[in-house]
Design a protein around this motif. Structure first.
Motif, PDB file in Angstrom:
ATOM      1  N   LYS A   1     -17.144 -28.721 -11.320  1.00 28.79           N
ATOM      2  CA  LYS A   1     -17.756 -27.470 -10.881  1.00 28.79           C
ATOM      3  C   LYS A   1     -19.154 -27.759 -10.345  1.00 28.79           C
ATOM      4  CE  LYS A   1     -14.114 -25.508 -12.572  1.00 28.79           C
ATOM      5  NZ  LYS A   1     -13.030 -25.094 -11.655  1.00 28.79           N
ATOM      6  N   CYS A   2     -19.322 -27.560  -9.046  1.00 33.28           N
ATOM      7  CA  CYS A   2     -20.628 -27.791  -8.441  1.00 33.28           C
ATOM      8  C   CYS A   2     -20.760 -26.906  -7.208  1.00 33.28           C
ATOM      9  CB  CYS A   2     -20.829 -29.257  -8.093  1.00 33.28           C
ATOM     10  SG  CYS A   2     -19.658 -29.932  -6.901  1.00 33.28           S
ATOM     11  N   ARG A   3     -21.947 -26.914  -6.599  1.00 34.03           N
ATOM     12  CA  ARG A   3     -22.219 -26.014  -5.481  1.00 34.03           C
ATOM     13  C   ARG A   3     -21.372 -26.349  -4.267  1.00 34.03           C
ATOM     14  NH1 ARG A   3     -28.153 -24.993  -2.663  1.00 34.03           N
ATOM     15  NH2 ARG A   3     -27.417 -23.650  -0.983  1.00 34.03           N
ATOM     16  N   LYS A   4     -21.304 -27.631  -3.902  1.00 32.16           N
ATOM     17  CA  LYS A   4     -20.502 -28.065  -2.760  1.00 32.16           C
ATOM     18  C   LYS A   4     -19.921 -29.442  -3.030  1.00 32.16           C
ATOM     19  CE  LYS A   4     -21.359 -24.839   0.486  1.00 32.16           C
ATOM     20  NZ  LYS A   4     -20.330 -24.048   1.226  1.00 32.16           N
TER      21      LYS A   4
ATOM     22  N   THR B   1     -31.419 -26.259  -4.164  1.00 34.13           N
ATOM     23  CA  THR B   1     -30.225 -26.747  -4.845  1.00 34.13           C
ATOM     24  C   THR B   1     -30.619 -27.676  -5.971  1.00 34.13           C
ATOM     25  OG1 THR B   1     -28.085 -27.825  -4.477  1.00 34.13           O
ATOM     26  CG2 THR B   1     -29.981 -28.785  -3.363  1.00 34.13           C
ATOM     27  N   GLY B   2     -29.640 -28.089  -6.739  1.00 31.73           N
ATOM     28  CA  GLY B   2     -29.875 -29.102  -7.760  1.00 31.73           C
ATOM     29  C   GLY B   2     -29.910 -30.461  -7.095  1.00 31.73           C
ATOM     30  N   LYS B   3     -29.507 -31.464  -7.824  1.00 33.91           N
ATOM     31  CA  LYS B   3     -29.539 -32.821  -7.262  1.00 33.91           C
ATOM     32  C   LYS B   3     -28.329 -33.069  -6.374  1.00 33.91           C
ATOM     33  CE  LYS B   3     -27.519 -34.857 -11.456  1.00 33.91           C
ATOM     34  NZ  LYS B   3     -27.479 -33.589 -12.238  1.00 33.91           N
ATOM     35  N   ILE B   4     -28.429 -34.128  -5.578  1.00 35.96           N
ATOM     36  CA  ILE B   4     -27.326 -34.559  -4.719  1.00 35.96           C
ATOM     37  C   ILE B   4     -26.768 -35.846  -5.307  1.00 35.96           C
ATOM     38  CG2 ILE B   4     -26.661 -35.306  -2.404  1.00 35.96           C
ATOM     39  CD1 ILE B   4     -29.020 -33.640  -1.344  1.00 35.96           C
TER      40      ILE B   4
ATOM     41  N   TYR C   1     -16.020 -44.599 -15.326  1.00 29.88           N
ATOM     42  CA  TYR C   1     -16.627 -44.168 -14.063  1.00 29.88           C
ATOM     43  C   TYR C   1     -16.371 -42.685 -13.823  1.00 29.88           C
ATOM     44  CZ  TYR C   1     -16.859 -43.328  -9.012  1.00 29.88           C
ATOM     45  OH  TYR C   1     -17.110 -42.781  -7.776  1.00 29.88           O
ATOM     46  N   ILE C   2     -15.129 -42.252 -14.019  1.00 26.37           N
ATOM     47  CA  ILE C   2     -14.780 -40.842 -13.805  1.00 26.37           C
ATOM     48  C   ILE C   2     -15.611 -39.937 -14.702  1.00 26.37           C
ATOM     49  CG2 ILE C   2     -12.943 -39.120 -14.023  1.00 26.37           C
ATOM     50  CD1 ILE C   2     -10.956 -41.403 -13.334  1.00 26.37           C
ATOM     51  N   GLU C   3     -15.717 -40.294 -15.968  1.00 25.30           N
ATOM     52  CA  GLU C   3     -16.467 -39.477 -16.911  1.00 25.30           C
ATOM     53  C   GLU C   3     -17.951 -39.463 -16.575  1.00 25.30           C
ATOM     54  OE1 GLU C   3     -15.292 -37.359 -19.209  1.00 25.30           O
ATOM     55  OE2 GLU C   3     -13.403 -37.917 -18.242  1.00 25.30           O
ATOM     56  N   TYR C   4     -18.467 -40.587 -16.110  1.00 22.43           N
ATOM     57  CA  TYR C   4     -19.886 -40.639 -15.759  1.00 22.43           C
ATOM     58  C   TYR C   4     -20.189 -39.686 -14.608  1.00 22.43           C
ATOM     59  CZ  TYR C   4     -24.522 -42.292 -14.566  1.00 22.43           C
ATOM     60  OH  TYR C   4     -25.869 -42.337 -14.313  1.00 22.43           O
ATOM     61  N   VAL C   5     -19.335 -39.704 -13.585  1.00 24.92           N
ATOM     62  CA  VAL C   5     -19.544 -38.820 -12.436  1.00 24.92           C
ATOM     63  C   VAL C   5     -19.466 -37.356 -12.866  1.00 24.92           C
ATOM     64  CG1 VAL C   5     -18.672 -38.087 -10.185  1.00 24.92           C
ATOM     65  CG2 VAL C   5     -18.717 -40.518 -10.767  1.00 24.92           C
TER      66      VAL C   5
ATOM     67  N   GLY D   1     -23.805 -31.345 -11.960  1.00 22.88           N
ATOM     68  CA  GLY D   1     -23.973 -30.025 -12.541  1.00 22.88           C
ATOM     69  C   GLY D   1     -23.542 -28.926 -11.589  1.00 22.88           C
ATOM     70  N   GLU D   2     -23.537 -27.685 -12.066  1.00 25.30           N
ATOM     71  CA  GLU D   2     -23.023 -26.564 -11.288  1.00 25.30           C
ATOM     72  C   GLU D   2     -23.850 -26.272 -10.033  1.00 25.30           C
ATOM     73  OE1 GLU D   2     -22.364 -23.092 -13.608  1.00 25.30           O
ATOM     74  OE2 GLU D   2     -20.773 -23.996 -14.815  1.00 25.30           O
ATOM     75  N   GLN D   3     -25.128 -26.623 -10.025  1.00 21.74           N
ATOM     76  CA  GLN D   3     -25.972 -26.382  -8.858  1.00 21.74           C
ATOM     77  C   GLN D   3     -26.098 -27.609  -7.951  1.00 21.74           C
ATOM     78  OE1 GLN D   3     -27.194 -23.351  -7.990  1.00 21.74           O
ATOM     79  NE2 GLN D   3     -25.896 -22.715  -9.711  1.00 21.74           N
ATOM     80  N   ASP D   4     -25.356 -28.659  -8.280  1.00 23.04           N
ATOM     81  CA  ASP D   4     -25.473 -29.927  -7.555  1.00 23.04           C
ATOM     82  C   ASP D   4     -24.527 -30.003  -6.360  1.00 23.04           C
ATOM     83  OD1 ASP D   4     -27.297 -30.615  -9.483  1.00 23.04           O
ATOM     84  OD2 ASP D   4     -25.931 -31.899 -10.612  1.00 23.04           O
TER      85      ASP D   4
END
Length: 383
Positions: A108-111, A5-8, A73-77, A82-85
């Motif tokens: 949009k992310c993996r989970k 996966t990408g990052k958590i 804060y919202i924009e930073y998150v 990313g899509e694979q995160d």
């Protein structure tokens, strides 16, 4: 880097260097995932005494939440994920999660995972009936949090998984009843140090211990008065001292010192020590060599310190809070008199004492190991 996966990305209201229960759980889970090769980013509250961004044990910690600039804060998150995160929001009833609820459908992310560390306790207790102020406060807060969770219900469908602490926890029961969600259960755990063998101290005095930040809600006065009563009611009790351990001295600790002085006038055998700022390894050592763990908190969900006392085989006597009543290894009480009676009962009954010690230790060793909790969390997105 873990190739699965990408990052958590984890959002939370509390993290290192804080040492409350949720922060401790956050830290051992992120450390475990990092050791598995995952890239971890923790986004938490800004703090003027701490740097904005740092690496802690290989984990990127960004203190980006500022209540005066919620949109930033919202924009930073959103930019960080990313899509694979994997996105994990820690707790409800906190702005680091609440501000993201209406944005979940756009991330949009993996989970997407909501990790719930308990919720508002809607049920009434004797404390709520203590006076008119408490009654009105309970009515107001129940109404407020019912409206809040009605809002949460509109967005809960955007999470791929909900994690709860225990099948009997308020959060698990509420989410199942109102949202039809069973959720995953990941209980809290103890650090590996608590499972290490205890070195026997031949000449050490037998003592009871209470580990908790000093504060009225932590109920240390109940513990102090119960211990004093137990000594009076059981002159031959084997306990020589009660030790309180808290993070720092404050007004409440000084209040406890005053109460101790008053109680000692009636029983000069009463010996109580108030400690603060104790190093983690010293605190662990104190707990390992204690004879009894006392816990008088008025509000908890799944207290890590009870888990730790079970792991080292020290029987606990606890107020009836959270899910503690479902743990082996101790006795559940209400109020000073019951706690005092329980102290006398367990310290005067070797079979009861050793059974509770063995039951708690076995349960913790089987179900409260950090490695198992990290694996359980990882399994959610690997399924």
């Amino acid at each position: 880097m873990n190739k699965d996966t990408g990052k958590i990305v984890i959002t939370t209201h509390t993290y290192y260097p804080h040492k409350d229960g949720v922060a401790i759980v956050n830290e051992y889970l992120t450390r475990g995932l990092s050791q598995k090769g995952y890239e971890i980013v923790v986004i938490t509250h800004a703090d003027s005494s701490l740097v904005y961004e740092e690496k802690h044990e290989g984990i990127k910690v960004v203190r980006a939440f500022d209540a005066s600039h919620p949109d930033d804060y919202i924009e930073y998150v959103k930019k960080c994920v990313g899509e694979q995160d994997i996105l994990i929001n820690i707790c409800t009833q906190t702005p680091t999660t609440d501000l993201l609820l209406s944005e979940l459908k756009n991330i949009k992310c993996r989970k997407k995972i909501l990790y719930v560390h308990g919720i508002w306790h809607f049920y009434w207790t004797s404390l709520n009936y203590a006076n008119l102020h408490n009654v009105l406060s309970k009515i107001y807060n129940n109404a407020k949090w019912h409206l809040y969770y009605k809002k949460v219900g509109r967005y809960i469908k955007y999470y791929d998984a909900i994690v709860q602490l225990h099948e009997h926890d308020d959060g698990y029961i509420f989410f199942k009843k109102h949202f039809g969600i069973d959720g995953y259960v990941i209980e809290n755990a103890a650090q590996p140090e608590f499972f290490e063998p205890v070195e026997y101290q031949e000449d050490g005095d037998s003592y009871a211990i209470c580990i908790s930040n000093y504060g009225e809600m932590k109920g240390q006065e109940t513990v102090l008065r119960a211990y004093a009563k137990a000594l009076t009611d059981n002159p031959r009790i084997r306990l020589k001292k009660l030790i309180f351990v808290g993070s720092s001295a404050n007004e409440y600790m000084h209040h406890l010192e005053d109460v101790y002085k008053e109680l000692k006038l009636d029983n000069d055998r009463l010996n109580v020590e108030f400690m603060c700022g104790v190093a983690r390894d010293k605190t662990i050592d104190l707990l390992k060599h204690a004879s009894l763990f006392l816990f008088g908190s008025k509000g908890e969900k799944f207290p890590v310190v009870i888990v730790e006392s079970m792991a080292v085989g020290v029987p606990f006597i606890s107020a009836d809070v959270g899910v503690v009543r479902y743990f082996p290894g101790g006795l559940i009480v209400k109020g000073v008199d019951e706690m005092a009676g329980a102290i006398g009962n367990i310290m005067n009954d070797d079979n009861l004492y050793h059974n509770k010690s063995a039951e708690g230790k076995a349960y913790a060793r089987q179900r409260m190991q950090i490695a198992d909790k990290v694996d359980a969390l990882e399994a959610i997105w690997k399924a």
